[in-house]
Structures are given as structure tokens and as C-alpha cells.
Write an enzyme that holds these catalytic residues in place. Structure first.
Site, mmCIF file in Angstrom:
data_model
loop_
_atom_site.group_PDB
_atom_site.id
_atom_site.type_symbol
_atom_site.label_atom_id
_atom_site.label_comp_id
_atom_site.label_asym_id
_atom_site.label_seq_id
_atom_site.Cartn_x
_atom_site.Cartn_y
_atom_site.Cartn_z
ATOM 1 N N LYS A 633 33.853 -6.731 7.870
ATOM 2 C CA LYS A 633 34.929 -7.711 7.710
ATOM 3 C C LYS A 633 36.281 -7.125 8.090
ATOM 4 O O LYS A 633 37.072 -7.742 8.805
ATOM 5 C CB LYS A 633 35.000 -8.104 6.232
ATOM 6 C CG LYS A 633 34.665 -9.522 5.994
ATOM 7 C CD LYS A 633 34.805 -9.946 4.542
ATOM 8 C CE LYS A 633 35.063 -8.977 3.500
ATOM 9 N NZ LYS A 633 34.697 -8.299 2.576
ATOM 10 N N ARG A 712 37.069 -13.664 -4.217
ATOM 11 C CA ARG A 712 35.765 -13.028 -4.341
ATOM 12 C C ARG A 712 34.914 -13.745 -5.394
ATOM 13 O O ARG A 712 33.730 -13.417 -5.507
ATOM 14 C CB ARG A 712 35.972 -11.572 -4.746
ATOM 15 C CG ARG A 712 35.624 -10.566 -3.656
ATOM 16 C CD ARG A 712 35.896 -9.220 -4.214
ATOM 17 N NE ARG A 712 35.335 -8.102 -3.512
ATOM 18 C CZ ARG A 712 36.026 -7.280 -2.741
ATOM 19 N NH1 ARG A 712 37.277 -7.527 -2.463
ATOM 20 N NH2 ARG A 712 35.455 -6.211 -2.248
ATOM 21 N N ARG A 751 29.217 4.996 6.392
ATOM 22 C CA ARG A 751 30.601 4.701 6.806
ATOM 23 C C ARG A 751 31.547 5.826 6.376
ATOM 24 O O ARG A 751 31.498 6.277 5.237
ATOM 25 C CB ARG A 751 31.044 3.387 6.157
ATOM 26 C CG ARG A 751 32.444 3.009 6.537
ATOM 27 C CD ARG A 751 32.698 1.568 6.294
ATOM 28 N NE ARG A 751 32.948 1.273 4.876
ATOM 29 C CZ ARG A 751 33.415 0.098 4.444
ATOM 30 N NH1 ARG A 751 33.630 -0.875 5.298
ATOM 31 N NH2 ARG A 751 33.621 -0.106 3.170
ATOM 32 N N ARG A 783 34.622 6.894 1.451
ATOM 33 C CA ARG A 783 35.360 6.183 0.414
ATOM 34 C C ARG A 783 34.560 6.242 -0.875
ATOM 35 O O ARG A 783 33.338 6.184 -0.869
ATOM 36 C CB ARG A 783 35.539 4.722 0.840
ATOM 37 C CG ARG A 783 36.867 4.447 1.463
ATOM 38 C CD ARG A 783 36.949 3.102 2.105
ATOM 39 N NE ARG A 783 36.492 1.982 1.269
ATOM 40 C CZ ARG A 783 36.631 0.698 1.628
ATOM 41 N NH1 ARG A 783 37.192 0.399 2.779
ATOM 42 N NH2 ARG A 783 36.187 -0.269 0.867
ATOM 43 N N ARG A 794 28.337 -2.699 -6.198
ATOM 44 C CA ARG A 794 29.126 -3.654 -5.418
ATOM 45 C C ARG A 794 28.236 -4.789 -4.886
ATOM 46 O O ARG A 794 28.625 -5.959 -4.884
ATOM 47 C CB ARG A 794 29.803 -2.951 -4.233
ATOM 48 C CG ARG A 794 30.992 -2.110 -4.657
ATOM 49 C CD ARG A 794 31.462 -1.227 -3.524
ATOM 50 N NE ARG A 794 32.163 -1.955 -2.489
ATOM 51 C CZ ARG A 794 32.462 -1.454 -1.306
ATOM 52 N NH1 ARG A 794 32.101 -0.219 -1.012
ATOM 53 N NH2 ARG A 794 33.106 -2.158 -0.419
#
Ligand code: AMP
Length: 847
Positions: A633, A712, A751, A783, A794
Site C-alpha cells: 500500500k 482501519r 521487508r 521494522r 497484525r
């Protein structure tokens, strides 16, 4: 008169007339003056002997000088002409000494007295003697160090007695040739009265001359620190700053009768100190007089008397106190500076990478070797300067420090050539550094701007003319300094090929090039990287490679990086790569003209203002981007920003920006939010909705927006709908990026974010995961919320809270589903096509 004189006279008169004095032979003179009984009586009736001892003359320093050359006023008619011989004029041969004498107290007194008709002041013969004049180095000479006090004592009886009694006189009597005598303090021909000399002159030039001499102090086992400690004392400091009343050495030690402190007759003997100090400090007590004058605080030991011990401890305590207090102050301010700089960069909308790791490393080694070269070089050139003292008195350290730094500099140069030839970034650097015709135009345009003849500055590319000049000056300087430095270092080899003077020329070039380089660094480079108000206190590109994106866009607006690396989208390397891959003229991805906003209003909230507002769009794009974490995104938001000009507004970015703010500026809700983030949980709805409401200005912005990460939950979506309804700002659409869950988990775990350019790199599927950012060479980090345990939480949170949103927006006819499979360009392509189609069906500014 002897028969020979008569004959000579006769010959002279018959022949050429008068004989010149220089032709008169010594034997002619001695015919008369060799007679011991020859005398003359002056007008006052005083009888003088006119006897000249031939033996004395023969043993004197003037043995080879004729009588006539000193008594030049006499002619061959002497003595029949009844003209008395004038005093000998020594200046005829000893001009320099005579001139000095003329300025001395003796000479001055003589001039004054002769004018008054008196002749009492001493002249040459009073000190040197007459016919038996001996060189001062001979023990029989009245000027011999051991005899001088006696010679001077002919007139200065009291002073002479004092000197002979003093430690100096005693040492002379013991045959120590180095011991001072009258002429060492009062000088030789230019004899000075020291009575009116300043304290500084007495302490530094008269006494300091010997007592600061390492050779004499070592040879005679004298304390080495007397002069140094005097000048460090109150008396010495006052003397140095021009006081004429401050006590000098003689004030305490006496003038001629200088005695050891152990001698009860000495002015500095313990029991005499009260009287000595009392001369200047009336009423001085015995206690006052006990204080030491020659105190070397730095050399004091903890083992001395009570006063010394206390002094030792006080000094150490203060040194510790200074280190701790100033160290803490410096650390406090350094941290404050770091925080403020980070906050400023944040306010300015992020940073772009200006120097990659290799360039920073090269710059660091270059700067370090340059500083060492400058310090050691000037210390070698000026060995008595403070720079030399800073490096210690060891010449070897200066020499080898200089050479090693020189070699390091040259090796850095060689490495740089390799970097420029062999790496892509190096080639791009040299290409951008090449001088061009535009630089010449820029110089002219800037001159017009600086002198007020033009309103705008020229626009610059990656490097302006100032930076290019600097770069090529370093290249030039390194070559010149390297070549001349090696010539000086290997002089023997050099003179094999080149003439000897080439070394002198190389030394001159080396020195002046160094001066030029140092001044250029201070005046040119330091202005650019320190003193320019736009970068003060430091352009930190040399530290972490980053420069504020907004500053870069202003200063180097013609550079791709400035246009694309704007504040609004720090992940620009991907976009740049995309732009380069695609044909810029292709309409497949229609990149519209946009103006980068810096998102300060969104990131910081409150009063923060975006420095550049996005260009108002005819049909502002107001999109909500949905998709599970890891679908890409964020990347799509950046690319869509370039497509539409709308700002990428991520609630996650608000939290991340807040992390770099000082804790005092954070609300308790914001601090709590960090905890939720770290656990991978969602921050409570009220907190997020409050943050977004506070930033309503961003939702009103005519540039449009791309909401990422908000809403969200259905509750947040309802709050947003309410907000937008009140503002009459309908959403353009809601894009839902779809991707199978397994692919998402794999992507997120692989990532990595670049700590420098913030670019995203996927390392999944690679056997040895890269640690370095492929875009800028920065360090890749994972991260916190991309760690496997956080991903699971998540995904669960997403499933529970965000999936119902899809239904929420579908029911309202806003949902556009896009597959997030494939490369970012493909996904963007799909998104743009879907949005274009939607726009055709339902224009963005319509409900
Ligand atoms: P993101 O970068 O959007 O993945 O957000 C990072 C973290 O910020 C999330 O894991 C949440 O803890 C928090 N966060 C961001 N946006 C929201 C939101 N709309 N609601 C709740 N929490 C959020």
C-alpha cells in the site's frame, strides 16, 4: 727629537713637502716616546707621562697597528709644531662599537659633559686600556669576565663590590665563565642603565636570558622553572600586561648583591622576607611573606607541604569538575542539537540522500588526513609556534605524522580514481562534476543576482559551480601537494634528476599551496557546509549522507533527485528507477505535473504548516487505500502521489514522526500509542480519530490526499465519513489491494527499510539477505512491526478490524478492488486504469 725625524723632515721638505702621518714609522715615534721620563704638563699643571711601552704595544691587540694610524692627527712636524696630540678617535676603525657607545649611558654622559667643557664620562681607553690593550678573552684583559667587575668598579665602586660578593661574582671568581658579569646585564658598548627598565624587560631579557636557559640550568643544577613560574605569578602576569610597577626579579632578589636564599644576608632569606615584601606591601606580616612566589601549580605534587597538598587537590578537583560540568553541558547541547536538527528535518518534510557510504568514508579520510597535514605541516614550518607546542616538542612526531597523513591522502586519491572509474555511482559523480558551459553562465547569472541586477538565482543541477570548483581544487591541490611533498621527502633522489634549486621551489610551492588550500577550505567550503544560514550548524551529509529534501529541492532544483526525492515521498529511489525504466514520453502511466508538498501539517499536526502546498487539482483525488499489511500500500501510495499530486497521508507515519520528537512534546495518548505499535496492535480508535480530526486541514487540501492506514476499523470509517460529510468533501474512492495471505506473510518477513533513504527492499527468497540498501548503500533494517511475532498479531488485527471495512465501503459504492500481485509498476498500472475508468464513469468532484 731624534736625528731620524730630522732627516725624514728634511727629506720631506725637500721632496714632496710634508710627510703624511700614515708614513711616520713606529720607530720614529719611539725615538722620543720610548723614553720613560718623557712627560707633558697641561694647563692645570697636571703632569702626564708620554711614555709608550714598546713591549706592551707589541703584546697588545694592536701590535700590528702603527702609532700613526691611531694618532692620525699628528704630522711629521710633530712635536716642532707645538700642536698637542688629540685623543685617539677609535671610531675610525671600530665604527660599529663607537656608534653603540654613542647611544650608551657613558656616551650620552660624555656628549653632555663635553658640551659643558668637562671630560669625566668614561671613554674607550677607560675600560680597554691604552697601548697595552688586550682582547677580552685574555685573562690579563681588564674586560676578561673575571676582571670586568673590577674594571667597572673604577667608577662604580659600590656596585662592583656588591657584584663580587653576589652569587654571580662568586661563581666568576670560581672560574665559571658562564656566570654573568656587568656586561651580561648592562650590555657591552651600548651600556644601559637598568634602573628605568620595565618589569617585563628585567625579568624576561635580563634575568630570564640565563635563568630560562635549559643549558645553563642543567649545567649548574639551577631550578628550571624560575622564569616560567614568575610569569605565571601575579607579579609576572602584571608585568606581561604592561605594569611598570609590578615587582620584577630585582625587586626581591636585589640588584647587584644577589645572594642565595640560604644566605642570611640575602633579601630572600626567610627572616628577611617580611622586610623585602614590605617594600611594596607596607604592613606585610611574616605569614604573608611565607607565601611562595615561584609556584608551579601544574607540577605541584601531593606530597609537598600542607599548602602544596591543598593546592594539588584543589587543582585536581577543579579539573575534574570542569570535565564533568562542561562535558555534561556539551553532551546536553549535542543531544539537544541532534533532536532539534531531527525535528527540523522532520518539519521540512524528511531528507534525501546526498552522499552514499563510500563517498562519506572518502570524505572522512580526506578531511582527517587534511587536518593532520595542516597541523603537522605548519608545526614543521613554525617549530616555535603554538601549533608545534600543541603537538609536543618531538620533531619526529611532526615529521612522521605529516608523512603518514600525506601518504593516506595520496592513497585516498588513488582509491577515488578507482571509485570514479569502476563504480556506477563514481562515474555518475564525475559526470555530474564535469565543468560545463552552463557553469560559466551560472557564475555570470549569480554575479548579477548577488549584485542586485537580477531577481532570481540560477537553478542548479546536482552540483553547482561552487561545488565543482571545490572538487577540482581538491584534485589539483592533492596532485601539487603530493608531487612537491614527495620531492621534499626524497630530496636526494630528486636532485639525481633535477637541479638542487628544484627542492627550494618545491618547498615554496608546498608551503603556499598549503596556505591557499587551508584558506580556501575555511572561506569557501566552511561557508557552504557550516556558515550558510540555510545549513547552519552543519550540512550533515558528511555524517549520515542526508540533507533536508526541501533544501535540496531549492538548491539543486534541476537534479532528478531534487524533483523526485521531495519531502513528500522519501521512498523516491523506487520511483526514480521506475521513471528511468519506463519511457518518459509513454502515456501508459500518465505522471502528471505535481508540486511536492512536505506533509509537515500531516506529520506534526498542531500549527505545523507545509512549506510547499500541493498544486490545487481540478478534480482532487481523495482516496482511501486499503489492504492488509505488506500488500504494498505504501509503495502504491507514493507512486499514486506522483500520478495525481495528492499527498500520501499515512497515520503510521504520524506515529513514526512523533517518535523523533522530544518526549516532553508528546501527549500521554501518543506515548501509549507507541506501546500498541510495538506490539503490532491497533491504537485505540479515539486516539487515531482525534489525530486525524486535528489534521482536518489536510483533508480539505485542494491537492487531494491518499489516506493510508486510516480508517482501519468500521468505527474509524464512520468517524471519517462524518468528518467528510460535515466538510462536504466526498471521497473519490476506496482502493482495496488484494493479495493471498501466504504471500503477504512472506513479503513482510522479508521487508527491509533503508535507515538512510527509507527505501523498501525485499530480501525474501535470497540466500544471503543483503544488509545494504541497493539504492543508496545505507544500512537495511527490519521494522519492529515486521518481525514474525508482530506480523501474526497484525494480520489477526487486520482480519478482525479492517476486513469489515471492505464491506462497509462496498455498500457505499466506493470500493475499487485491485490485485496486488506482481511488480509495483504493474500494480500501479492496474490502479491507474481502474481509477481512470472510474473517473470516466463518475468524475472525482461529483458525489
Ligand atoms: P502502518 O504503518 O499503517 O502499518 O501503521 C503502523 C502502526 O501504527 C500500526 O501497527 C498501528 O499500531 C498504528 N496505527 C496506524 N494507523 C492506525 C489506525 N488507523 N488505527 C489504529 N492503529 C493505527
Amino acid at each position: 727629537m731624534g736625528i731620524r725625524v730630522i732627516i725624514t723632515l728634511a727629506v720631506g721638505l725637500l721632496g714632496t713637502g710634508c710627510l703624511a702621518a700614515s708614513e711616520i714609522k713606529n720607530s720614529d715615534c719611539l725615538d722620543c716616546h720610548g723614553d720613560k721620563s718623557l712627560t707633558s704638563t697641561n694647563a692645570a699643571g697636571v703632569v702626564h707621562s708620554l711614555f709608550a711601552d714598546a713591549a706592551l704595544l707589541a703584546g697588545s691587540a694592536h701590535a700590528k697597528t702603527t702609532c700613526a694610524s691611531c694618532h692620525a692627527d699628528l704630522t711629521a712636524k710633530h712635536p716642532d709644531d707645538n700642536v698637542a696630540a688629540q685623543p685617539v678617535n677609535c671610531s675610525r676603525c671600530h665604527e660599529k662599537e663607537s656608534l653603540s657607545y654613542g647611544t650608551s649611558v657613558h656616551g650620552q654622559a660624555r656628549i653632555a659633559r663635553v658640551r659643558n667643557g668637562a671630560h669625566a664620562a668614561p671613554q674607550c681607553i677607560d675600560c680597554h686600556g691604552t697601548h697595552g690593550m688586550l682582547a677580552p678573552g685574555l685573562a690579563a684583559s681588564p674586560l676578561y669576565p673575571g676582571n670586568l667587575a673590577k674594571t667597572c668598579g673604577q667608577c662604580h665602586e659600590g656596585e662592583s663590590r656588591d657584584v663580587m660578593e653576589s652569587v654571580h661574582g662568586q661563581a666568576l671568581a670560581a672560574g665559571r665563565r658562564d656566570a654573568p658579569t656587568c656586561s651580561d646585564c648592562h650590555s657591552e658598548h651600548k651600556i644601559r642603565a637598568l634602573k628605568n627598565s620595565s618589569s617585563l624587560a628585567i625579568s624576561q631579557d635580563t634575568c630570564g636570558k640565563c635563568h630560562a636557559s635549559e643549558r645553563l640550568n642543567t649545567k649548574y643544577n639551577l631550578p628550571a622553572d624560575r622564569v616560567k613560574t614568575f610569569f605565571a605569578s601575579y607579579h609576572g602576569l602584571a608585568a606581561q600586561y604592561g605594569s611598570t610597577r609590578a615587582a620584577n626579579c630585582a625587586s626581591c632578589h636585589g640588584v647587584h648583591r644577589i645572594l642565595a636564599s640560604t644566605d642570611p644576608r640575602s633579601t630572600i632569606y626567610m627572616t628577611n622576607l617580611t622586610a623585602t615584601c614590605g617594600k611594596c606591601h607596607p604592613g606585610a606580616s611574616a605569614k604573608f611573606a611565607q607565601g611562595k612566589v615561584h609556584v608551579d601549580v601544574a607540577a605541584a605534587t601531593a606530597g609537598g607541604n600542607l599548602g602544596e597538598r591543598i593546592n594539588w587537590w584543589v587543582r585536581r578537583l577543579y579539573l575534574g569538575l570542569i570535565c564533568v560540568v562542561i562535558g555534561l553541558m556539551a553532551a546536553h547541547n549535542a543531544l539537544m542539537l541532534g533532536r532539534k536538527a531531527a525535528a527540523r528535518a522532520q518539519r521540512q518534510g524528511g531528507t534525501v540522500l546526498r552522499m552514499d557510504f563510500s563517498q562519506r568514508a572518502q570524505h572522512f579520510v580526506l578531511a582527517l588526513s587534511f587536518i593532520i597535514l595542516a597541523l603537522t605541516g605548519f608545526a614543521l614550518k613554525f617549530p616555535d609556534s603554538w601549533i608545534a607546542m600543541l603537538l609536543g616538542s618531538d620533531e619526529g612526531i611532526r615529521r612522521w605524522g605529516h608523512r603518514i597523513a600525506g601518504v593516506v591522502l595520496l592513497l585516498t586519491g588513488v582509491y577515488h580514481v578507482g571509485y570514479v572509474l569502476a563504480t556506477r555511482r563514481g562515474r555518475s559523480l564525475i559526470k555530474d562534476m564535469m565543468p560545463s558551459a552552463k557553469d560559466v553562465r551560472d557564475v555570470a547569472d549569480n554575479a548579477r543576482y548577488l549584485t542586485g541586477l537580477a531577481r532570481t538565482r540560477p537553478k542548479l543541477g546536482r552540483f553547482g559551480y561552487a561545488e565543482k570548483m571545490e572538487y577540482w581544487a581538491v584534485v589539483w591541490g592533492t596532485v601539487i601537494m603530493g608531487a612537491t611533498g614527495l620531492m621534499i621527502w626524497f630530496k636526494l633522489g630528486t636532485t639525481h634528476w633535477l637541479p638542487r634549486w628544484s627542492i627550494d621551489v618545491a618547498t615554496t610551492v608546498h608551503y603556499y599551496e598549503a596556505v591557499l588550500a587551508c584558506l580556501a577550505i575555511v572561506v569557501w567550503h566552511f561557508y557552504d557546509v557550516i556558515f550558510d544560514p540555510d545549513v547552519y550548524p552543519l550540512n550533515r551529509a558528511c555524517l549520515d549522507g542526508q540533507v533536508p529534501a526541501q533544501w535540496y529541492a531549492n538548491e539543486h532544483s534541476l537534479d532528478d533527485h531534487a524533483a523526485n526525492g521531495s519531502a513528500a515521498q522519501p521512498q523516491s529511489p523506487l520511483f526514480i528507477a521506475m521513471k528511468r525504466k519506463t519511457n518518459p514520453s509513454s502515456t501508459t502511466i500518465p505522471v502528471i505535473k505535481f508540486q511536492a508538498g512536505d506533509r509537515a501539517a500531516w506529520l506534526l499536526g498542531g500549527d505545523a504548516q507545509c512549506s510547499t502546498l500541493p498544486v490545487p487539482a481540478k478534480e482532487p483525488c481523495r482516496l482511501v487505500l486499503l489492504g492488509a499489511p505488506g500488500v504494498g500500500k505504501g509503495t502504491q501510495a507514493d507512486l499514486l502521489h506522483y500520478w495525481s499530486g495528492a499527498c500520501h497521508l499515512s497515520t503510521g507515519d504520524i506515529f513514526r514522526a512523533a517518535k523523533s520528537l522530544p518526549p516532553a512534546e508528546l501527549s500521554p495518548a501518543m506515548k501509549d500509542a507507541f506501546g500498541y505499535m510495538a506490539r503490532g496492535e491497533l491504537v485505540p480508535d479515539e486516539t487515531v480519530v482525534a489525530l486525524v480530526s486535528e489534521r482536518i486541514g489536510c483533508l480539505r487540501c485542494l491537492g487531494g490526499y491518499l489516506l493510508d492506514g486510516f480508517p482501519r476499523t468500521v468505527a474509524q470509517a464512520e468517524s471519517l465519513a462524518e468528518l467528510l460529510r460535515k466538510e462536504n468533501l466526498p471521497l473519490t474512492g476506496v482502493i482495496d489491494y488484494e493479495l493471498p495471505i501466504e504471500t503477504i506473510v512472506e513479503r513482510l518477513a522479508g521487508r527491509r527499510v533503508c535507515s538512510s533513504c527509507k527505501g523498501i527492499t525485499n530480501v525474501s527468497g535470497k540466500t544471503a539477505a543483503p544488509q545494504i540498501c541497493p539504492h543508496c548503500g545505507g544500512k537495511l533494517i527490519q521494522r519492529e512491526d515486521d518481525r514474525p511475532e508482530a506480523i501474526r498479531v497484525r494480520m489477526e488485527a487486520y482480519r478482525r478490524s479492517t476486513e469489515p471495512l471492505i464491506e462497509f465501503y462496498r455498500q457505499r459504492g466506493l470500493l475499487v478492488s485491485i490485485s496486488a500481485e506482481g511488480a509495483p509498476e504493474e500494480i500501479l498500472q492496474r490502479t491507474v486504469e481502474a481509477l481512470t475508468q472510474r473517473r470516466q464513469e463518475r468524475p472525482f468532484n461529483k458525489h
